[in-house]
Write a protein that holds these residues in place. Structure first.
Motif, PDB file in Angstrom:
ATOM      1  N   UNK A   1       0.862  -1.197   0.000  1.00 36.79           N
ATOM      2  CA  UNK A   1       0.000   0.000   0.000  1.00 36.79           C
ATOM      3  C   UNK A   1       0.899   1.248   0.000  1.00 36.79           C
ATOM      4  N   UNK A   2       0.898   1.999  -1.091  1.00 40.14           N
ATOM      5  CA  UNK A   2       1.715   3.210  -1.166  1.00 40.14           C
ATOM      6  C   UNK A   2       0.982   4.381  -0.550  1.00 40.14           C
ATOM      7  N   UNK A   3       1.657   5.118   0.305  1.00 38.72           N
ATOM      8  CA  UNK A   3       1.145   6.384   0.814  1.00 38.72           C
ATOM      9  C   UNK A   3      -0.324   6.333   1.272  1.00 38.72           C
ATOM     10  N   UNK A   4      -0.631   5.465   2.239  1.00 42.89           N
ATOM     11  CA  UNK A   4      -2.027   5.367   2.694  1.00 42.89           C
ATOM     12  C   UNK A   4      -2.476   6.660   3.393  1.00 42.89           C
ATOM     13  N   UNK A   5      -3.747   6.956   3.301  1.00 48.74           N
ATOM     14  CA  UNK A   5      -4.314   8.137   3.971  1.00 48.74           C
ATOM     15  C   UNK A   5      -4.471   7.822   5.459  1.00 48.74           C
ATOM     16  N   UNK A   6      -3.935   8.710   6.298  1.00 48.98           N
ATOM     17  CA  UNK A   6      -3.991   8.466   7.749  1.00 48.98           C
ATOM     18  C   UNK A   6      -5.359   8.904   8.275  1.00 48.98           C
ATOM     19  N   UNK A   7      -6.067   7.938   8.845  1.00 48.90           N
ATOM     20  CA  UNK A   7      -7.498   8.082   9.136  1.00 48.90           C
ATOM     21  C   UNK A   7      -7.810   7.907  10.622  1.00 48.90           C
ATOM     22  N   UNK A   8      -8.843   8.631  11.080  1.00 47.51           N
ATOM     23  CA  UNK A   8      -9.411   8.402  12.414  1.00 47.51           C
ATOM     24  C   UNK A   8     -10.885   8.060  12.265  1.00 47.51           C
ATOM     25  N   UNK A   9     -11.386   7.178  13.123  1.00 48.71           N
ATOM     26  CA  UNK A   9     -12.846   6.968  13.209  1.00 48.71           C
ATOM     27  C   UNK A   9     -13.329   7.743  14.427  1.00 48.71           C
ATOM     28  N   UNK A  22     -15.822  -2.696   7.585  1.00 48.08           N
ATOM     29  CA  UNK A  22     -15.647  -2.310   6.178  1.00 48.08           C
ATOM     30  C   UNK A  22     -14.182  -2.051   5.852  1.00 48.08           C
ATOM     31  N   UNK A  23     -13.507  -1.396   6.783  1.00 50.95           N
ATOM     32  CA  UNK A  23     -12.084  -1.110   6.571  1.00 50.95           C
ATOM     33  C   UNK A  23     -11.287  -2.420   6.527  1.00 50.95           C
ATOM     34  N   UNK A  24     -11.643  -3.342   7.420  1.00 52.30           N
ATOM     35  CA  UNK A  24     -10.954  -4.641   7.441  1.00 52.30           C
ATOM     36  C   UNK A  24     -11.203  -5.379   6.124  1.00 52.30           C
ATOM     37  N   UNK A  25     -12.424  -5.276   5.615  1.00 53.67           N
ATOM     38  CA  UNK A  25     -12.751  -5.924   4.337  1.00 53.67           C
ATOM     39  C   UNK A  25     -11.866  -5.355   3.216  1.00 53.67           C
ATOM     40  N   UNK A  26     -11.728  -4.028   3.202  1.00 46.47           N
ATOM     41  CA  UNK A  26     -10.894  -3.389   2.176  1.00 46.47           C
ATOM     42  C   UNK A  26      -9.436  -3.837   2.317  1.00 46.47           C
ATOM     43  N   UNK A  27      -9.010  -4.050   3.567  1.00 44.60           N
ATOM     44  CA  UNK A  27      -7.605  -4.415   3.807  1.00 44.60           C
ATOM     45  C   UNK A  27      -7.259  -5.788   3.221  1.00 44.60           C
ATOM     46  N   UNK A  28      -8.290  -6.586   2.917  1.00 48.46           N
ATOM     47  CA  UNK A  28      -8.025  -7.905   2.309  1.00 48.46           C
ATOM     48  C   UNK A  28      -7.961  -7.836   0.787  1.00 48.46           C
ATOM     49  N   UNK A  29      -8.022  -6.641   0.228  1.00 52.58           N
ATOM     50  CA  UNK A  29      -7.936  -6.481  -1.229  1.00 52.58           C
ATOM     51  C   UNK A  29      -6.671  -5.684  -1.573  1.00 52.58           C
ATOM     52  N   UNK A  30      -6.288  -5.695  -2.838  1.00 51.31           N
ATOM     53  CA  UNK A  30      -5.123  -4.883  -3.233  1.00 51.31           C
ATOM     54  C   UNK A  30      -5.465  -3.390  -3.271  1.00 51.31           C
ATOM     55  N   UNK A  31      -6.717  -3.027  -2.948  1.00 51.21           N
ATOM     56  CA  UNK A  31      -7.143  -1.634  -3.062  1.00 51.21           C
ATOM     57  C   UNK A  31      -7.055  -0.867  -1.746  1.00 51.21           C
ATOM     58  N   UNK A  32      -6.540  -1.494  -0.689  1.00 55.95           N
ATOM     59  CA  UNK A  32      -6.457  -0.822   0.618  1.00 55.95           C
ATOM     60  C   UNK A  32      -5.611   0.447   0.483  1.00 55.95           C
ATOM     61  N   UNK A  33      -6.190   1.589   0.892  1.00 54.65           N
ATOM     62  CA  UNK A  33      -5.464   2.856   0.711  1.00 54.65           C
ATOM     63  C   UNK A  33      -5.581   3.759   1.944  1.00 54.65           C
ATOM     64  N   UNK A  34      -5.859   3.158   3.115  1.00 50.73           N
ATOM     65  CA  UNK A  34      -5.942   3.957   4.347  1.00 50.73           C
ATOM     66  C   UNK A  34      -5.197   3.256   5.474  1.00 50.73           C
ATOM     67  N   UNK A  35      -4.863   4.060   6.484  1.00 44.30           N
ATOM     68  CA  UNK A  35      -4.205   3.521   7.668  1.00 44.30           C
ATOM     69  C   UNK A  35      -4.960   4.077   8.877  1.00 44.30           C
TER      70      UNK A  35
END
Ligand SMILES: NC(=O)c1ccc[n+]([C@@H]2O[C@H](COP(=O)([O-])OP(=O)(O)OC[C@H]3O[C@@H](n4cnc5c(N)ncnc54)[C@H](O)[C@@H]3O)[C@@H](O)[C@H]2O)c1
Length: 425
Positions: A1-9, A22-35
């Motif tokens: 994951x290049x340069x993920x967006x730093x996120x708060x809930x 939902x975030x965990x679901x995204x993390x199982x794909x190559x499209x994860x783009x947040x931290x």
């Protein structure tokens, strides 16, 4: 994951938990783009619990805060916030996050009133940060397919749409605050999804005539677990019964800007046989939508032709193509049905909201559901309430500008969005 967006809930209640899934679901794909680097809630325990869950699901425990200002001071390089706080707090919470310089994903409805929505939109405009509104129903691949069928002329010109939900009897629906006028009644909370679908399928609504009712003044505790079981941990807080103050049934006739008509029933005090039906009629045929988050096939009926409810339907929607992240999550870019249980479908749709937000942050593009789109959805819901008060059809423009606001005034006064002395002016 290049340069993920730093996120708060920010907001760690039932929907905060669903968003994390939902975030965990995204993390199982190559499209994860947040931290996920922080979680924040006025209720410290809710924030601590969500941090624990994040540790389990994502492998790292985010920092925990009870105050957004301190969070922004203490966390290096925080860029974005997700705001699934309860609806009555959005005008304060989302506004604050935008003013603190964070790109913000706000849960629907954008705010409890039209004035609340406008306050958040102004904060986004002033700060130059992205405001995206978490409207998940339209992201359901089956709704994408219906929209493509309509745009591609499968049933000719749009003529009439009927959107009906009836059920709920006298149960407390998910949380007590969803039955109170001053905190976000169920016909706004759930109805705004339908307002969004109506306008997603048919374009902007122009006028509406509505009648609204509070049928079940006393509501009782039945299912305490909420959708997907995400609310079970708060079951002990659910009272045996409550006295409701917010209307639980709305009935509307809508004229869209393109001249098409709509009939909308959002009735959460319905007894007996529940109804969930969404039908679209055009000049050459009709479409029966399966509704949201169930993956059942869309049905196409053409004059003098057979019912089409299998992959042949794709021939009538050449423009239908899911974006890459949606295709990865749902198993193809031109799927005509899917077969996941509710929690799985739910988290896939929420994953898409996150993915889009981070993509907008990195590319400077605007999200699909901007503040303006979400304001129009809230205005359509309130058009039915304001029309009932005014005893006449109202234009969505006059509701959106608060030129007609009799129903919402006491809410706005309580929220501090309108001076009490200004009431009646
Ligand atoms: N899209 C959907 O399908 C869907 C489903 C359910 C809820 N929602 C929306 O999500 C939002 C939250 O609903 P919920 O059921 O999770 O509510 P909830 O009452 O379960 O949780 C709200 C949380 O926000 C916290 N909070 C309130 N103000 C805050 C603030 N200023 N800063 C930090 N935390 C704050 C509360 O302490 C609580 O923990 C609502 O707007 C609701 O309409 C959307």
């Amino acid at each position: 994951m290049d340069d993920p967006v730093r996120l708060a809930i920010v907001g760690c209640g039932g929907m905060g938990r669903r968003h994390l899934a939902g975030l965990a679901e995204l993390s199982h794909t190559p499209h994860m783009n947040l931290d996920l680097v922080a979680v924040c809630d006025l209720n410290r325990q809710n924030a601590e619990d969500l941090a624990d869950e994040a540790h389990e699901l994502l492998g790292e425990r985010p920092h925990v805060f009870g105050d957004a200002e301190k969070m922004v001071r203490d966390v290096d390089g925080l860029e974005a916030a997700d705001c699934p706080t309860d609806t009555g707090s959005h005008h304060r919470a989302a506004t604050q996050l935008l003013e603190l310089g964070l790109h913000t994903l706000c849960e629907k409805p954008l705010a409890l009133t039209v004035r609340g929505c406008r306050r958040i939109i102004e904060a986004a405009e002033k700060s130059g940060r992205i405001l995206s509104v978490a409207e998940n129903y339209r992201r359901d691949p089956m709704n994408r397919l219906v929209r493509a069928l309509l745009d591609d002329g499968a049933i000719g010109d749009r003529q009439f749409m009927s959107e009906t939900d009836i059920g709920g009897r006298d149960s407390i629906l998910i949380t007590p605050w969803r039955h109170m006028k001053m905190s976000g009644t169920i016909t706004l909370d759930a109805g705004v999804h339908n307002a969004d679908i109506l306008q997603y399928y048919f374009g902007d609504a122009e006028r509406a005539f509505g009648q609204v009712r509070l049928y079940e003044k006393t509501r009782v505790r039945r299912n305490t677990d909420g959708p997907g079981g995400f609310y079970a941990k708060w079951a002990a807080n659910m009272p045996e019964s409550i006295e409701a103050t917010g209307e639980d049934a709305i009935f509307g006739q809508i004229t869209f800007a393109n001249g098409a008509l709509g009939q909308w029933i959002n009735h959460h005090a319905g007894h007996g046989d529940p109804v969930h039906a969404r039908r679209v009629f055009g000049t050459r045929g009709s479409i029966t939508s399966p509704g949201d988050r169930n993956g059942r096939p869309v049905r196409l009926y053409l004059d003098d032709g057979p019912e089409i409810a299998d992959q042949r339907i794709l021939e009538y929607a050449p423009s239908y193509r899911l974006e890459p992240a949606a295709a990865a999550l749902f198993g193809g870019e031109r799927i005509w049905h899917y077969n996941f249980d509710f929690p799985t479908t739910d988290r896939k749709l929420l994953a898409l909201e996150y993915h889009e937000l981070a993509n907008c942050v990195r590319t400077g593009t605007q999200p699909e559901v901007t503040g303006k789109v979400a304001l129009r959805d809230v205005a359509l819901v309130y058009a039915l309430f304001e029309s009932d008060r005014a005893g006449r059809p109202v234009s969505i423009d006059e509701v959106e500008s608060s030129a007609v606001d009799a129903y919402q005034r006491d809410i706005d006064e309580q929220l501090g969005l309108l001076q009490p002395t200004a009431a009646g002016v």
